[in-house]
Design a protein around this motif. Structure first.
Motif, PDB file in Angstrom:
ATOM      1  N   TYR A  99       0.832  -1.208   0.000  1.00 43.32           N
ATOM      2  CA  TYR A  99       0.000   0.000   0.000  1.00 43.32           C
ATOM      3  C   TYR A  99       0.865   1.255   0.000  1.00 43.32           C
ATOM      4  O   TYR A  99       0.613   2.201  -0.752  1.00 43.32           O
ATOM      5  N   VAL A 149       0.412   3.427  -3.144  1.00 44.04           N
ATOM      6  CA  VAL A 149      -0.484   4.570  -2.922  1.00 44.04           C
ATOM      7  C   VAL A 149       0.146   5.614  -1.996  1.00 44.04           C
ATOM      8  O   VAL A 149       0.036   6.815  -2.254  1.00 44.04           O
ATOM      9  N   TYR A 176       0.301   9.818  -2.130  1.00 46.97           N
ATOM     10  CA  TYR A 176      -0.225  10.771  -1.148  1.00 46.97           C
ATOM     11  C   TYR A 176       0.880  11.746  -0.741  1.00 46.97           C
ATOM     12  O   TYR A 176       0.629  12.926  -0.528  1.00 46.97           O
ATOM     13  N   ARG A 186       2.305  18.587   7.299  1.00 54.76           N
ATOM     14  CA  ARG A 186       1.565  17.402   6.874  1.00 54.76           C
ATOM     15  C   ARG A 186       2.318  16.687   5.747  1.00 54.76           C
ATOM     16  O   ARG A 186       2.413  15.466   5.723  1.00 54.76           O
ATOM     17  N   GLN A 233       5.095  14.785   7.235  1.00 49.66           N
ATOM     18  CA  GLN A 233       4.623  13.594   7.946  1.00 49.66           C
ATOM     19  C   GLN A 233       4.246  12.484   6.951  1.00 49.66           C
ATOM     20  O   GLN A 233       4.600  11.317   7.138  1.00 49.66           O
ATOM     21  N   GLU A 266       5.954   8.736   6.553  1.00 48.63           N
ATOM     22  CA  GLU A 266       5.190   7.485   6.633  1.00 48.63           C
ATOM     23  C   GLU A 266       5.327   6.671   5.350  1.00 48.63           C
ATOM     24  O   GLU A 266       5.513   5.461   5.378  1.00 48.63           O
ATOM     25  N   GLU A 308      -6.554  -0.746  11.212  1.00 49.65           N
ATOM     26  CA  GLU A 308      -6.843  -0.026   9.963  1.00 49.65           C
ATOM     27  C   GLU A 308      -6.319  -0.790   8.743  1.00 49.65           C
ATOM     28  O   GLU A 308      -6.996  -0.903   7.733  1.00 49.65           O
ATOM     29  N   LEU A 328      -8.388  -2.225   5.568  1.00 51.73           N
ATOM     30  CA  LEU A 328      -8.064  -1.821   4.193  1.00 51.73           C
ATOM     31  C   LEU A 328      -7.782  -3.057   3.330  1.00 51.73           C
ATOM     32  O   LEU A 328      -8.218  -3.144   2.175  1.00 51.73           O
ATOM     33  N   LEU A 349      -7.137   3.328  -6.115  1.00 51.57           N
ATOM     34  CA  LEU A 349      -6.762   4.411  -5.202  1.00 51.57           C
ATOM     35  C   LEU A 349      -5.621   5.223  -5.797  1.00 51.57           C
ATOM     36  O   LEU A 349      -5.628   6.459  -5.763  1.00 51.57           O
ATOM     37  N   MET A 361      -3.112  18.006  10.584  1.00 51.53           N
ATOM     38  CA  MET A 361      -2.733  16.745  11.204  1.00 51.53           C
ATOM     39  C   MET A 361      -3.995  16.006  11.673  1.00 51.53           C
ATOM     40  O   MET A 361      -4.836  16.573  12.326  1.00 51.53           O
ATOM     41  N   LYS A 369      -3.722   4.233  15.539  1.00 51.95           N
ATOM     42  CA  LYS A 369      -4.311   2.936  15.231  1.00 51.95           C
ATOM     43  C   LYS A 369      -3.301   1.837  15.489  1.00 51.95           C
ATOM     44  O   LYS A 369      -2.096   2.067  15.487  1.00 51.95           O
ATOM     45  N   ARG A 404       0.884   6.110  15.171  1.00 50.60           N
ATOM     46  CA  ARG A 404       0.046   7.036  14.415  1.00 50.60           C
ATOM     47  C   ARG A 404       0.078   6.612  12.953  1.00 50.60           C
ATOM     48  O   ARG A 404       1.118   6.404  12.385  1.00 50.60           O
ATOM     49  N   SER A 405      -1.063   6.459  12.404  1.00 50.03           N
ATOM     50  CA  SER A 405      -1.118   5.944  11.047  1.00 50.03           C
ATOM     51  C   SER A 405      -2.119   6.732  10.220  1.00 50.03           C
ATOM     52  O   SER A 405      -3.125   6.201   9.779  1.00 50.03           O
ATOM     53  N   ALA A 406      -1.817   7.997  10.023  1.00 53.24           N
ATOM     54  CA  ALA A 406      -2.730   8.857   9.281  1.00 53.24           C
ATOM     55  C   ALA A 406      -2.854   8.399   7.835  1.00 53.24           C
ATOM     56  O   ALA A 406      -3.920   8.455   7.238  1.00 53.24           O
ATOM     57  N   LEU A 407      -1.755   7.901   7.302  1.00 49.21           N
ATOM     58  CA  LEU A 407      -1.734   7.541   5.888  1.00 49.21           C
ATOM     59  C   LEU A 407      -2.632   6.344   5.587  1.00 49.21           C
ATOM     60  O   LEU A 407      -3.307   6.311   4.556  1.00 49.21           O
ATOM     61  N   ILE A 408      -2.640   5.383   6.473  1.00 46.46           N
ATOM     62  CA  ILE A 408      -3.493   4.211   6.256  1.00 46.46           C
ATOM     63  C   ILE A 408      -4.961   4.596   6.454  1.00 46.46           C
ATOM     64  O   ILE A 408      -5.825   4.200   5.664  1.00 46.46           O
ATOM     65  N   ALA A 409      -5.222   5.399   7.474  1.00 45.00           N
ATOM     66  CA  ALA A 409      -6.600   5.838   7.707  1.00 45.00           C
ATOM     67  C   ALA A 409      -7.112   6.638   6.499  1.00 45.00           C
ATOM     68  O   ALA A 409      -8.266   6.513   6.099  1.00 45.00           O
ATOM     69  N   ARG A 410      -6.225   7.387   5.907  1.00 43.91           N
ATOM     70  CA  ARG A 410      -6.589   8.188   4.726  1.00 43.91           C
ATOM     71  C   ARG A 410      -6.945   7.280   3.557  1.00 43.91           C
ATOM     72  O   ARG A 410      -7.934   7.502   2.861  1.00 43.91           O
ATOM     73  N   GLY A 411      -6.140   6.253   3.340  1.00 38.51           N
ATOM     74  CA  GLY A 411      -6.437   5.285   2.289  1.00 38.51           C
ATOM     75  C   GLY A 411      -7.752   4.591   2.527  1.00 38.51           C
ATOM     76  O   GLY A 411      -8.517   4.336   1.604  1.00 38.51           O
ATOM     77  N   ARG A 428     -16.081  19.052   1.344  1.00 38.57           N
ATOM     78  CA  ARG A 428     -14.716  18.557   1.600  1.00 38.57           C
ATOM     79  C   ARG A 428     -14.452  18.447   3.090  1.00 38.57           C
ATOM     80  O   ARG A 428     -13.903  17.481   3.595  1.00 38.57           O
ATOM     81  N   GLN A 452     -13.563  15.141   5.305  1.00 37.09           N
ATOM     82  CA  GLN A 452     -12.346  15.004   6.112  1.00 37.09           C
ATOM     83  C   GLN A 452     -12.685  14.470   7.490  1.00 37.09           C
ATOM     84  O   GLN A 452     -11.918  13.907   8.180  1.00 37.09           O
TER      85      GLN A 452
END
Lengths: 256, 162
Positions: A51, A55, A59, A92, A95, A99, A211, A215, A233, B1, B6, B24-31, B158, B162
């Motif tokens: 992923y 993807v 991002y 952002r 970050q 990741e 998560e 996914l 995606l 942010m 997760k 922290r997994s913002a990227l996976i949550a976003r996907g 939007r 979010q």
């Protein structure tokens, strides 16, 4: 005709026999569940890697463009709000980049063979730390089990076999000091193994709710319907990148 | 942010085995969020040359939105909504809404499309379609909106997304 002499088992011997059988069954079950756990962890880590490579990096690119747009807007309109927005967008983007290109992205697909699984099952059945007899044994088993887990995740059957052989070579042959002591030891092993089984169940449940697992489930559902979720995606994010680029160019033109 | 703490499978260091840890997994949550949008909608072909009344039906978080195209019901994904919106901003169509779902949500969906258009054609509202209004019906409500108004409402969408 003489009757054969049959030695009757004493009650504690019968109990020991039952407990040994129970321990053998729980060992098999524990090995199976450990395998399931290590498989799930590895599959999720591999999917996460895929992923991020497919993807996540897009991002990161999108957020980079968004940060550039915000920074450009802040230059055109140097208000405090615009500057703050630009800072946030840059943070952002940083970050997301961290990741997307982090350690997790390097994990490759995990497809263990049937032989590798069988070998791991055997290793777990023999070496599992929760079957330790004492603290020294526990330490030794823990060390070997950690090595075995790494070997399995790396798909290295030779290393797994070597670990098993090394463990067996150094294993103590002594079984204890009398029935009572052995009975107590086995009961403790059973209790530890049951506790570990319960912990495995909890970890499996937590992993399945993570998560990345959700996914992955979505991707599998999409695949059954003939689609490729990660590719879709990626296509969607690419389009967003194109729009962001156009937006940036449009903003940049008046600036010259 | 975002605040997406997760559970993830990861290594404590290069040598360790995989373990479950909270990161922290913002990227996976976003996907996941984007995947949800992709999976709850269905693609149809929509041509820019189509004329007449257009609309679309969308599902979002288990809710259905009903948009009509003449007598046909059409279901769109976000990309198709974008295409449709591009068509609308060129000033050729009405959207007829017949939605049993909350009006606000329906409006947000349509304006997502408008927002996308403003990204694709950043100067369209000044240059190509300066005063062209788009008529929007939603239940008993009706608006005549300029593209920039749709754009503004699209931003609201939007934020909701979010």
């Amino acid at each position: 005709m003489p009757h054969p002499i049959i030695r009757r088992l004493k009650p504690e011997e019968e109990e020991l026999l039952r407990k040994r059988e129970e321990l053998a069954a729980i060992r098999a079950s524990l090995a199976e569940r450990e395998l399931e756990l290590v498989d799930l962890r590895s599959q999720l880590a591999a999917f996460e890697g895929r992923y991020l490579r497919q993807v996540g990096i897009l991002y990161a690119e999108l957020d980079e463009w968004k940060a550039r747009i915000s920074e450009l807007r802040a230059r055109l309109d140097p208000s405090a709000a615009a500057k703050e927005q630009a800072q946030q967008a840059r943070q952002r983007a940083h970050q997301t980049h961290e990741e997307a290109y982090g350690k997790a992205s390097e994990t490759r697909d995990f497809k263990p063979s049937a032989d590798l699984k069988r070998l791991y099952r055997e290793v777990a059945r023999r070496i599992h730390p929760d079957l330790a007899k004492d603290s020294a044994d526990l330490e030794r088993r823990t060390r070997f089990m950690a090595e075995a887990n790494r070997a399995y995740e790396a798909g290295d059957a030779e290393a797994l076999q070597r670990i098993l052989d090394e463990y067996e070579d150094g294993a103590e042959a002594a079984t204890g000091e009398g029935i009572g002591a052995e009975l107590i030891r086995i009961i403790r092993q059973i209790t530890l193994a049951k506790t570990r089984l319960s912990a495995i169940e909890q970890e499996l449940a937590a992993l399945r709710k993570s998560e990345i697992a959700l996914l992955k489930k979505q991707a599998e559902e999409r695949e059954r319907a003939g689609g490729d979720l990660l590719a879709e995606l990626a296509a969607s994010v690419r389009q967003q990148i194109e729009r962001a680029k156009k937006q940036y160019e449009a903003l940049a033109k008046p600036e010259g | 942010m975002t605040d997406d703490a997760k559970l993830q499978v990861t290594r404590k260091d290069a040598e360790s085995s995989l373990t479950l840890s909270e990161v922290r997994s913002a990227l996976i949550a976003r996907g996941r969020r984007d995947a949800e949008v992709l999976l709850t909608t269905r693609t149809i072909e929509l041509s820019d040359t189509d004329e007449g009344h257009f609309g679309f039906k969308l599902q979002w978080k288990g809710m259905n939105l009903w948009f009509l195209a003449g007598t046909r019901e059409i279901q769109l994904n976000i990309e198709d909504a974008r295409t449709l919106a591009a068509f609308l901003v060129k000033g050729c169509a009405d959207i007829v809404w017949a939605s049993p779902t909350p009006i606000l949500l329906g409006r947000q969906w349509s304006l997502c499309a408008a927002r996308e258009v403003s990204d694709v054609y950043p100067r369209a509202r000044e240059r190509d379609v300066p005063r062209r209004r788009v008529r929007v019906h939603c239940g008993n409500y009706k608006w005549h909106l300029l593209p920039f108004e749709m754009d503004r409402l699209g931003m609201l969408f939007r934020e909701t997304l979010q």
